[in-house]
Structures are given as structure tokens and as C-alpha cells.
Motif scaffolding. Structure first.
Motif, PDB file in Angstrom:
ATOM      1  N   GLY A   1       0.283  -1.163  -0.208  1.00  0.00           N
ATOM      2  CA  GLY A   1       0.007  -0.598   0.217  1.00  0.00           C
ATOM      3  C   GLY A   1       1.178   1.375  -0.041  1.00  0.00           C
ATOM      4  N   THR A   2       0.381   2.531   0.419  1.00  0.00           N
ATOM      5  CA  THR A   2       0.767   3.912   0.219  1.00  0.00           C
ATOM      6  C   THR A   2       0.851   4.445   1.707  1.00  0.00           C
ATOM      7  OG1 THR A   2       0.536   3.718  -2.024  1.00  0.00           O
ATOM      8  CG2 THR A   2       0.884   5.837  -0.934  1.00  0.00           C
ATOM      9  N   VAL A   3       1.922   4.676   2.318  1.00  0.00           N
ATOM     10  CA  VAL A   3       2.036   5.486   2.976  1.00  0.00           C
ATOM     11  C   VAL A   3       2.031   7.527   3.049  1.00  0.00           C
ATOM     12  CG1 VAL A   3       3.530   6.998   5.714  1.00  0.00           C
ATOM     13  CG2 VAL A   3       3.096   4.409   4.661  1.00  0.00           C
ATOM     14  N   ILE A   4       1.414   8.208   3.168  1.00  0.00           N
ATOM     15  CA  ILE A   4       1.199   9.600   3.410  1.00  0.00           C
ATOM     16  C   ILE A   4       1.332  10.379   4.773  1.00  0.00           C
ATOM     17  CG2 ILE A   4       0.058  11.818   2.580  1.00  0.00           C
ATOM     18  CD1 ILE A   4      -2.052   9.679   1.422  1.00  0.00           C
ATOM     19  N   ASP A   5       3.096  10.477   4.140  1.00  0.00           N
ATOM     20  CA  ASP A   5       3.447  10.855   5.037  1.00  0.00           C
ATOM     21  C   ASP A   5       4.009  12.839   5.461  1.00  0.00           C
ATOM     22  OD1 ASP A   5       4.367  10.912   7.859  1.00  0.00           O
ATOM     23  OD2 ASP A   5       6.335  10.169   7.048  1.00  0.00           O
ATOM     24  N   HIS A   6       3.776  13.448   6.301  1.00  0.00           N
ATOM     25  CA  HIS A   6       4.465  14.735   6.117  1.00  0.00           C
ATOM     26  C   HIS A   6       3.129  15.594   6.150  1.00  0.00           C
ATOM     27  CE1 HIS A   6       8.053  12.861   5.982  1.00  0.00           C
ATOM     28  NE2 HIS A   6       8.208  13.532   7.332  1.00  0.00           N
TER      29      HIS A   6
ATOM     30  N   ILE B   1      -6.954   1.876   6.816  1.00  0.00           N
ATOM     31  CA  ILE B   1      -6.333   2.568   6.962  1.00  0.00           C
ATOM     32  C   ILE B   1      -6.476   3.486   8.044  1.00  0.00           C
ATOM     33  CG2 ILE B   1      -6.975   5.400   6.726  1.00  0.00           C
ATOM     34  CD1 ILE B   1      -8.320   4.391   4.493  1.00  0.00           C
ATOM     35  N   TYR B   2      -4.808   3.695   8.470  1.00  0.00           N
ATOM     36  CA  TYR B   2      -4.881   3.995  10.005  1.00  0.00           C
ATOM     37  C   TYR B   2      -4.017   5.601   9.472  1.00  0.00           C
ATOM     38  CZ  TYR B   2      -2.995  -0.799  10.458  1.00  0.00           C
ATOM     39  OH  TYR B   2      -3.047  -2.115  10.904  1.00  0.00           O
ATOM     40  N   VAL B   3      -5.002   5.963  10.380  1.00  0.00           N
ATOM     41  CA  VAL B   3      -4.427   7.957  10.552  1.00  0.00           C
ATOM     42  C   VAL B   3      -4.514   8.218  11.622  1.00  0.00           C
ATOM     43  CG1 VAL B   3      -6.039  10.029  10.522  1.00  0.00           C
ATOM     44  CG2 VAL B   3      -6.295   7.826   8.948  1.00  0.00           C
ATOM     45  N   GLY B   4      -3.123   9.205  11.301  1.00  0.00           N
ATOM     46  CA  GLY B   4      -2.494   9.252  13.015  1.00  0.00           C
ATOM     47  C   GLY B   4      -2.358  10.948  12.261  1.00  0.00           C
ATOM     48  N   ASN B   5      -2.818  12.256  13.571  1.00  0.00           N
ATOM     49  CA  ASN B   5      -2.829  13.357  13.290  1.00  0.00           C
ATOM     50  C   ASN B   5      -2.092  14.358  15.007  1.00  0.00           C
ATOM     51  OD1 ASN B   5      -3.015  15.814  11.212  1.00  0.00           O
ATOM     52  ND2 ASN B   5      -5.725  15.556  12.249  1.00  0.00           N
ATOM     53  N   HIS B   6      -1.906  15.607  13.668  1.00  0.00           N
ATOM     54  CA  HIS B   6      -1.029  15.830  15.103  1.00  0.00           C
ATOM     55  C   HIS B   6      -0.172  15.742  15.710  1.00  0.00           C
ATOM     56  CE1 HIS B   6      -3.446  19.696  14.189  1.00  0.00           C
ATOM     57  NE2 HIS B   6      -4.316  19.216  14.616  1.00  0.00           N
TER      58      HIS B   6
ATOM     59  N   PHE C   1       7.919  20.204  11.109  1.00  0.00           N
ATOM     60  CA  PHE C   1       6.792  20.755  10.454  1.00  0.00           C
ATOM     61  C   PHE C   1       6.093  21.062  12.002  1.00  0.00           C
ATOM     62  CE2 PHE C   1       7.025  18.097   6.893  1.00  0.00           C
ATOM     63  CZ  PHE C   1       7.202  19.502   5.888  1.00  0.00           C
ATOM     64  N   GLY C   2       7.049  20.819  13.590  1.00  0.00           N
ATOM     65  CA  GLY C   2       6.234  20.816  14.169  1.00  0.00           C
ATOM     66  C   GLY C   2       5.182  19.940  14.902  1.00  0.00           C
ATOM     67  N   SER C   3       4.098  19.918  14.030  1.00  0.00           N
ATOM     68  CA  SER C   3       3.252  19.118  13.763  1.00  0.00           C
ATOM     69  C   SER C   3       2.606  18.232  12.827  1.00  0.00           C
ATOM     70  CB  SER C   3       1.837  19.178  14.513  1.00  0.00           C
ATOM     71  OG  SER C   3       0.880  19.081  14.611  1.00  0.00           O
ATOM     72  N   LYS C   4       2.238  16.981  12.504  1.00  0.00           N
ATOM     73  CA  LYS C   4       2.329  16.276  10.625  1.00  0.00           C
ATOM     74  C   LYS C   4       0.412  15.494  11.289  1.00  0.00           C
ATOM     75  CE  LYS C   4       5.045  12.695  10.873  1.00  0.00           C
ATOM     76  NZ  LYS C   4       5.998  11.687   9.951  1.00  0.00           N
ATOM     77  N   GLY C   5       0.503  15.064   9.732  1.00  0.00           N
ATOM     78  CA  GLY C   5      -0.310  14.120   9.532  1.00  0.00           C
ATOM     79  C   GLY C   5       0.132  12.992   8.810  1.00  0.00           C
ATOM     80  N   ILE C   6      -0.184  11.196   8.819  1.00  0.00           N
ATOM     81  CA  ILE C   6       0.382  10.634   8.127  1.00  0.00           C
ATOM     82  C   ILE C   6      -1.197   9.780   7.537  1.00  0.00           C
ATOM     83  CG2 ILE C   6       0.521   9.075   9.611  1.00  0.00           C
ATOM     84  CD1 ILE C   6       3.279   8.083   9.135  1.00  0.00           C
ATOM     85  N   ILE C   7      -0.860   9.253   6.705  1.00  0.00           N
ATOM     86  CA  ILE C   7      -2.433   8.069   6.370  1.00  0.00           C
ATOM     87  C   ILE C   7      -1.679   7.345   5.573  1.00  0.00           C
ATOM     88  CG2 ILE C   7      -4.228   7.568   4.951  1.00  0.00           C
ATOM     89  CD1 ILE C   7      -4.405  10.592   5.032  1.00  0.00           C
ATOM     90  N   LYS C   8      -1.852   6.229   6.382  1.00  0.00           N
ATOM     91  CA  LYS C   8      -1.233   4.459   5.563  1.00  0.00           C
ATOM     92  C   LYS C   8      -2.448   3.778   5.082  1.00  0.00           C
ATOM     93  CE  LYS C   8       2.329   3.588   9.103  1.00  0.00           C
ATOM     94  NZ  LYS C   8       2.865   2.474   9.599  1.00  0.00           N
ATOM     95  N   ILE C   9      -2.969   3.503   3.571  1.00  0.00           N
ATOM     96  CA  ILE C   9      -4.333   2.356   3.228  1.00  0.00           C
ATOM     97  C   ILE C   9      -2.886   1.469   2.598  1.00  0.00           C
ATOM     98  CG2 ILE C   9      -5.206   2.925   1.585  1.00  0.00           C
ATOM     99  CD1 ILE C   9      -3.975   5.945   1.681  1.00  0.00           C
ATOM    100  N   SER C  10      -3.590  -0.161   3.401  1.00  0.00           N
ATOM    101  CA  SER C  10      -3.333  -0.919   2.883  1.00  0.00           C
ATOM    102  C   SER C  10      -3.761  -1.579   1.055  1.00  0.00           C
ATOM    103  CB  SER C  10      -4.121  -1.719   3.618  1.00  0.00           C
ATOM    104  OG  SER C  10      -2.840  -2.132   4.977  1.00  0.00           O
TER     105      SER C  10
END
Length: 156
Positions: free
Chosen positions: A17-22, A44-49, A55-64
Motif C-alpha cells: 500500500g501507500t503511506v502519505i507522510d508529512h 486505513i491508519y490515520v495519525g494527526n497532530h 513541521f512541529g505537527s504533522k499528519g500521516i495516513i497509511k492505506i493498505s
């Protein structure tokens, strides 16, 4: 007092799958929405702040089991220009790249000018992607020539 307490939460690696980071933390849920991930059947895994040195604070999304097409990557680049795409196959990173805003986009963003011909006739939108003198990304409508900033972007 236990000084050996776990201080990080580990999220499972994805096999494929794909990870969308930063992703800017303020854009994480917009990225989910514009990609239609809320209706996806993929894990789907989602992390925020999350803490980020850069960046200080970021989000990340992992999609299988999902790899993005060019038009989807363009949407990510418009909503989260600092994002990085990481493609995974059999738990290995096969590619890692920073998203790049295209020079032109068609049919993915609505013009914010209510008088624009694209909002009054059945004409597909076209924009030139430009950078202003402050280094901020803007979209210039091919038809009405109005320029809009990221805050005015409404995805179709």
C-alpha cells in the motif's frame, strides 16, 4: 515512579500500500475527504497532530493495498504540498517521493468565482498552478483569470 514507561505508540506496518507522510496537521482530514478514503474498504491508519521535527505537527495516513494515480497525487499536492508518498510492497519501501504540484490541473477543482463560465455552463475547469511572491501556491483560472489561494480550493 517507573522511568521505563513506553513513550511511543507503534502502528502496524502495512504489507502492501501507500503511506502519505508529512501532511500538515490541518490538512489530514481534507486529504482523506478528497481521496474518498472514508468509503474505502481498505485498512486505513490515520495519525494527526503527531510530533514532527521538521513541521512541529504533522499528519500521516497509511492505506493498505492502494497505490495512487496521477490525478489523485495532484489532489494530494494541492491539499498537502509538503506530503511525501511512500509505496510499500511486501513490507519493503519500493519508492519514496515528495509530491509535486502540477503546472496545470483540470477537472479536480472548482473556480471560486461565481461568475466564471465553468460555474454557469457545462465546461470543465482548468487552472494554471503558480507561486506568488511569498512562495505560496495559487491557482489561476484559465477562463476568468481569477487567482485563488489554497484556502479557497474546493475539490469537485
Amino acid at each position: 515512579m517507573d522511568t521505563n514507561k513506553r513513550k511511543e505508540l507503534k502502528v502496524s506496518a502495512i504489507r502492501n500500500g501507500t503511506v502519505i507522510d508529512h501532511i500538515p496537521a490541518t490538512s489530514t482530514f481534507q486529504v482523506i475527504k478528497i481521496l474518498g478514503l472514508e468509503s474505502s474498504k481498505n485498512q486505513i491508519y490515520v495519525g494527526n497532530h503527531l510530533d514532527s521535527k521538521k513541521f512541529g505537527s504533522k499528519g500521516i495516513i497509511k492505506i493498505s493495498n492502494k497505490y495512487f494515480e496521477k490525478d489523485e497525487i495532484n489532489k494530494i499536492a494541492l491539499a498537502a504540498p509538503s506530503a511525501t508518498l511512500i509505496e510499500i510492497k511486501d513490507y519493503d519501501v519500493i519508492s519514496k517521493s515528495k509530491v509535486e504540484a502540477p503546472t496545470h490541473i483540470e477537472k479536480i477543482v472548482k473556480c471560486f468565482n461565481p461568475k466564471c463560465v465553468t460555474n454557469n455552463q457545462d465546461i470543465e475547469t482548468k487552472f494554471k498552478v503558480i507561486t506568488d511572491h511569498h512562495g505560496r501556491m495559487k491557482l489561476k483560472c484559465h477562463y476568468c483569470e481569477k487567482t485563488m489561494g489554497q484556502d479557497n480550493i474546493e475539490f469537485l
